[in-house]
Design a protein around this motif. Structure first.
Motif, PDB file in Angstrom:
ATOM      1  N   VAL A 635       0.827  -1.205   0.000  1.00  0.00           N
ATOM      2  CA  VAL A 635       0.000   0.000   0.000  1.00  0.00           C
ATOM      3  C   VAL A 635       0.862   1.256   0.000  1.00  0.00           C
ATOM      4  N   THR A 636       1.929   1.270   0.767  1.00  0.00           N
ATOM      5  CA  THR A 636       2.793   2.454   0.840  1.00  0.00           C
ATOM      6  C   THR A 636       3.428   2.746  -0.510  1.00  0.00           C
ATOM      7  N   GLN A 637       3.874   1.691  -1.198  1.00  0.00           N
ATOM      8  CA  GLN A 637       4.479   1.894  -2.519  1.00  0.00           C
ATOM      9  C   GLN A 637       3.432   2.342  -3.530  1.00  0.00           C
ATOM     10  N   GLY A 638       2.223   1.810  -3.427  1.00  0.00           N
ATOM     11  CA  GLY A 638       1.147   2.270  -4.296  1.00  0.00           C
ATOM     12  C   GLY A 638       0.824   3.733  -4.058  1.00  0.00           C
ATOM     13  N   MET A 639       0.865   4.133  -2.797  1.00  0.00           N
ATOM     14  CA  MET A 639       0.612   5.530  -2.462  1.00  0.00           C
ATOM     15  C   MET A 639       1.688   6.432  -3.057  1.00  0.00           C
ATOM     16  N   GLY A 660      -6.842   9.746  -1.978  1.00  0.00           N
ATOM     17  CA  GLY A 660      -7.638   9.843  -0.760  1.00  0.00           C
ATOM     18  C   GLY A 660      -7.971   8.479  -0.191  1.00  0.00           C
ATOM     19  N   GLU A 661      -8.321   7.538  -1.048  1.00  0.00           N
ATOM     20  CA  GLU A 661      -8.639   6.185  -0.597  1.00  0.00           C
ATOM     21  C   GLU A 661      -7.415   5.529   0.065  1.00  0.00           C
ATOM     22  N   PHE A 662      -6.245   5.711  -0.536  1.00  0.00           N
ATOM     23  CA  PHE A 662      -5.026   5.127   0.035  1.00  0.00           C
ATOM     24  C   PHE A 662      -4.717   5.762   1.394  1.00  0.00           C
ATOM     25  N   TYR A 663      -4.887   7.083   1.482  1.00  0.00           N
ATOM     26  CA  TYR A 663      -4.636   7.756   2.758  1.00  0.00           C
ATOM     27  C   TYR A 663      -5.574   7.232   3.847  1.00  0.00           C
ATOM     28  N   GLU A 665      -6.850   4.262   4.102  1.00  0.00           N
ATOM     29  CA  GLU A 665      -6.389   2.938   4.519  1.00  0.00           C
ATOM     30  C   GLU A 665      -5.161   3.015   5.416  1.00  0.00           C
ATOM     31  N   GLN A 666      -4.377   4.077   5.266  1.00  0.00           N
ATOM     32  CA  GLN A 666      -3.182   4.259   6.101  1.00  0.00           C
ATOM     33  C   GLN A 666      -3.475   5.061   7.359  1.00  0.00           C
ATOM     34  N   GLY A 667      -4.740   5.445   7.551  1.00  0.00           N
ATOM     35  CA  GLY A 667      -5.110   6.201   8.741  1.00  0.00           C
ATOM     36  C   GLY A 667      -4.688   7.657   8.703  1.00  0.00           C
ATOM     37  N   LEU A 668      -4.412   8.195   7.507  1.00  0.00           N
ATOM     38  CA  LEU A 668      -3.952   9.578   7.362  1.00  0.00           C
ATOM     39  C   LEU A 668      -5.162  10.469   7.052  1.00  0.00           C
ATOM     40  N   ARG A 669      -5.904  10.812   8.105  1.00  0.00           N
ATOM     41  CA  ARG A 669      -7.189  11.485   7.940  1.00  0.00           C
ATOM     42  C   ARG A 669      -7.047  12.847   7.270  1.00  0.00           C
ATOM     43  N   ALA A 670      -6.135  13.686   7.725  1.00  0.00           N
ATOM     44  CA  ALA A 670      -5.994  15.043   7.185  1.00  0.00           C
ATOM     45  C   ALA A 670      -5.612  15.004   5.708  1.00  0.00           C
ATOM     46  N   GLN A 671      -4.677  14.113   5.366  1.00  0.00           N
ATOM     47  CA  GLN A 671      -4.256  13.997   3.964  1.00  0.00           C
ATOM     48  C   GLN A 671      -5.396  13.486   3.090  1.00  0.00           C
ATOM     49  N   ALA A 672      -6.187  12.552   3.638  1.00  0.00           N
ATOM     50  CA  ALA A 672      -7.316  12.025   2.874  1.00  0.00           C
ATOM     51  C   ALA A 672      -8.341  13.124   2.599  1.00  0.00           C
ATOM     52  N   LEU A 673      -8.652  13.917   3.630  1.00  0.00           N
ATOM     53  CA  LEU A 673      -9.597  15.016   3.440  1.00  0.00           C
ATOM     54  C   LEU A 673      -9.106  15.983   2.361  1.00  0.00           C
TER      55      LEU A 673
END
Length: 707
Positions: A635-639, A660-663, A665-673
């Motif tokens: 997932v990290t490499q895909g991100m 946003g979907e990858f963020y 899954e990684q629990g990165l709420r602010a980046q996903a928003l």
């Protein structure tokens, strides 16, 4: 008469062999066994399958073909890992979107019966479907041209747990606005095919499953094909898996009844083969209906969609072929048919998000002795345009000749096509020539490649040439042979190409003749040895084999084993051998990205974009690569791929949505928003906009209070 099914479980996971037959029916008479030479090639195919399953970590797969009276089906690995149940010919897989061509057949049967009008609005048969600003016809739905959208909130719509009937399935999307005026835009959508399932019910008075059993599956002896139902006891049901890193996990439970006529069925590979065979034998549709079904549609602007009614259609190595694939939780499937050859190939596997087409391609090569697709690299930028023209003429012309012996165009139209190719595709203005070549396969461009190519194929056939030989000689041999034939004809008797083009093709074909036999080694030595061998063999040649796909496999396999330097060496060799290839530069960029070298990676990806803006470093390709890495647990490499992609394509809303979907899954709420909001700023109406809005609402909601 049903043919005997040969079933084996083999490969790295298990080795169990036997003969699979329907338990409820008397044993059928044995079908002719494959000829000894084919049997030997099929034995070697076992080793290829075992290797492929090992590399991709596939638990179980069943693959087979039927041609004439010969049918061969084999299972490999496990249908159920926990209970060590082998995959066999009888294994029952979710079909996913391979259901769509079956639904199309049912619609055309009802047309033959006078119960459905292809050009009637869908409300004629489904009165509860809301009227839209434009009428949506049955014909448009069959070709994904109805303006019906696909999944808008995938987190909900692709994960239903409850069973849905037809009315409930239509309710999922019935209030969606059309994404375009029907006929103007191709949008692949399962929802459109759900509407067709409702049309079948409304016109026939039967349930979708009942109609299919009585009129499609039953008449073709497809006894193992059923509507998928988690509560039902289904014989030989296969369990599905996904990968988390290199570890197998059970697939998420999803009730697929909401996709009933678009992807809600389950069947065995022999049943898939029976369906393909039934189509080209005309057993359940008239010849006229089959011809209608297999006619590629076009948008109102005159662009082919390469999709007919329930079937994908694209010339494959100059062959006439129809196909459909499917993917959903628990499964991947692919059905490929070559009607004029009476050949159908099918594959089903129980690991999500892999490419099943590789199995079809390899088995085709085993059965026919022909390469699936010749991979030719043109080493001079100025000659690449000539090769693109040759490829268009070959693919369109030979595929048409394989489909029918009826002339495509009269002599005047054929000469006009040659004049346009000489005057525009080969003109000095490179930009205008590229635009012409891009349009030349489409109605908007007059389908000039088809008009000229079909005439070339017929002239070669009448001269005594065996068109099958061009499976090995390819586009360059096809066009070169026509040029030689036309040069020997009386003046004005045959259309001619411009002299400069004729000379270029002769030179390229001669170079290809000298290099075509060079094969990728079965067991590649070191990169240094490969480098020395291939650089020497290709030096000074204008056309030679393109091994970028093999170098890609080598780089990805090395990277998966943690051999970063070997992966980088394979990627650099790709660029050294194929400097004009966008795929080679993209491979280098992605390999550098995987090792954390972001700036050199972006530079390599920009080189790829300069060669083809919509190619291997285009937004769609990079998005696909990110999800490929994610499906393998990286997932990290895909991100990182998506982060690079948004740098290269800052105006692409879908890339931001994926990020946003990858963020999330990684629990990165602010980046996903931020990513979801950016996607909506770029395009408030992009296909994932509803899902992005829902994701933002979930991310902004306060956490639930602890009990």
């Amino acid at each position: 008469m049903q043919n005997k099914k040969y079933s084996c479980v083999a490969g790295a996971l298990a080795l169990v062999c036997g003969v699979a037959q329907a338990a409820s029916a008397p044993a059928p008479a044995p079908a002719p066994a494959p000829a000894p030479a084919l049997a030997a090639r099929l034995a070697a195919f076992d080793g290829w399958v075992a290797q492929r399953m090992d590399v991709e970590r596939i638990p179980g797969v069943t693959v087979g073909f039927t041609q004439g009276q010969v049918e061969w089906v084999k299972g490999y690995g496990y249908a159920d890992l926990e209970n060590r149940v082998p995959a066999t010919a009888q294994s029952s897989y979710r079909l996913a979107s391979v259901t769509k061509p079956m639904t199309a057949v049912a619609i055309l049967q009802l047309v033959e019966q006078g119960k459905v009008d292809l050009d009637a609005p869908v409300q004629t048969y489904v009165p509860y479907f809301p009227v839209k600003p434009f009428p949506v016809t049955v014909r448009q739905l069959l070709g994904h041209l109805g303006g019906i959208d696909a999944y808008r909130d995938s987190r909900v719509e692709q994960h239903f747990k409850e069973h849905k009937n037809t009315r409930q399935s239509i309710a999922v999307f019935e209030q969606f606005d059309l994404i375009a005026e029907p006929g103007t835009r191709f949008r692949y959508t399962s929802y459109g095919y759900n509407l067709l399932g409702a049309v079948i019910e409304g016109a026939s008075g039967e349930s979708y499953g009942g109609y299919m059993r009585r009129h499609v599956w039953g008449p073709l002896g497809m006894d193992a094909t059923v509507m998928d139902d988690p509560d039902a006891v289904i014989a030989h049901r296969v369990r599905g898996y996904r990968l988390a890193g290199k570890e197998w996990k059970n697939s998420e439970f999803v009730d697929i009844s909401s996709r009933f006529s678009a992807g809600g069925t389950r069947a065995s590979v022999p049943d898939m083969l029976a369906f393909g065979k039934g189509i080209h034998e005309g057993r359940i549709l008239s010849a006229a209906s089959v011809a209608t079904m297999l006619q590629p549609m076009a948008t109102r602007a005159g662009r082919l969609t390469h999709y007919g009614m329930g079937w994908e259609m694209l010339p494959t190595g100059g062959r006439y072929a129809i196909a459909h694939g499917g993917q959903q939780p628990e499964t991947v499937t692919y059905l490929f048919s070559f009607p004029s050859r009476q050949l159908t190939i099918a594959v089903a596997a129980n690991l999500e998000r892999i490419n099943p087409e590789a199995f079809v391609q390899r088995l085709f090569e085993v059965v026919t002795g022909e390469p699936w697709q010749l991979k030719t690299y043109i080493a001079e930028a100025g000659a690449q345009r000539d090769y693109q023209v040759a490829q268009g003429l070959f693919e369109e012309g030979r595929a048409y000749a394989e489909r029918t012996r009826q002339p495509y165009a009269d002599a005047a139209a054929t000469r006009e096509a040659f004049m346009q190719i000489n005057g525009q595709a080969l003109a000095p203005d490179a930009q205008a020539a590229r635009a012409f070549i891009d349009a030349a396969r489409h109605p908007a461009g007059g389908r000039v490649f088809l008009a000229a190519g079909a005439a070339m194929a017929e002239a070669l056939r009448q001269s005594g040439a065996d068109l099958d030989k061009y499976a090995h000689g390819g586009a360059l041999a096809f066009v070169r042979d026509y040029i030689v034939l036309s040069q020997g004809a009386p003046a004005g008797a045959m259309p001619r190409f411009a002299p400069a083009f004729e000379q270029s093709i002769a030179s390229l074909a001669g170079s290809w003749d000298r290099t075509a036999a060079i094969a990728w080694p079965a067991a590649p030595a070191s990169i240094a040895e490969l480098d020395g061998k291939l650089q020497t063999a290709f030096r000074g040649q204008r056309a030679y084999p393109d091994f970028v796909p093999e170098l890609l496999d080598l780089a990805q396999t090395s990277a998966a084993r943690g051999e970063a330097q070997a992966a980088l060496a394979a990627s650099r060799l790709a660029v050294a051998l194929y400097p004009l290839s966008d795929r080679a530069h993209a491979l280098l960029g992605l390999t550098l990205l995987r090792s954390g070298n972001t700036e050199p990676a972006l530079a390599a990806l920009r080189e790829a974009l300069a060669r083809d803006p919509l190619g291997a470093a285009g937004p769609a390709a990079l998005n696909l690569e990110a999800y490929r890495l994610k499906s393998g647990g990286a997932v990290t490499q895909g991100m990182a791929v998506l982060q690079a992609a948004t740098t290269l394509h800052p105006r692409d809303a879908n890339l931001q949505d994926s990020l946003g979907e990858f963020y999330v899954e990684q629990g990165l709420r602010a980046q996903a928003l931020h990513a979801y909001r950016q996607a909506l700023r770029l395009d408030p109406r992009y296909p994932g906009a509803v899902g992005a809005t829902a994701a933002i609402a979930r991310l902004e909601a306060p956490p639930a209070a602890a009990p």
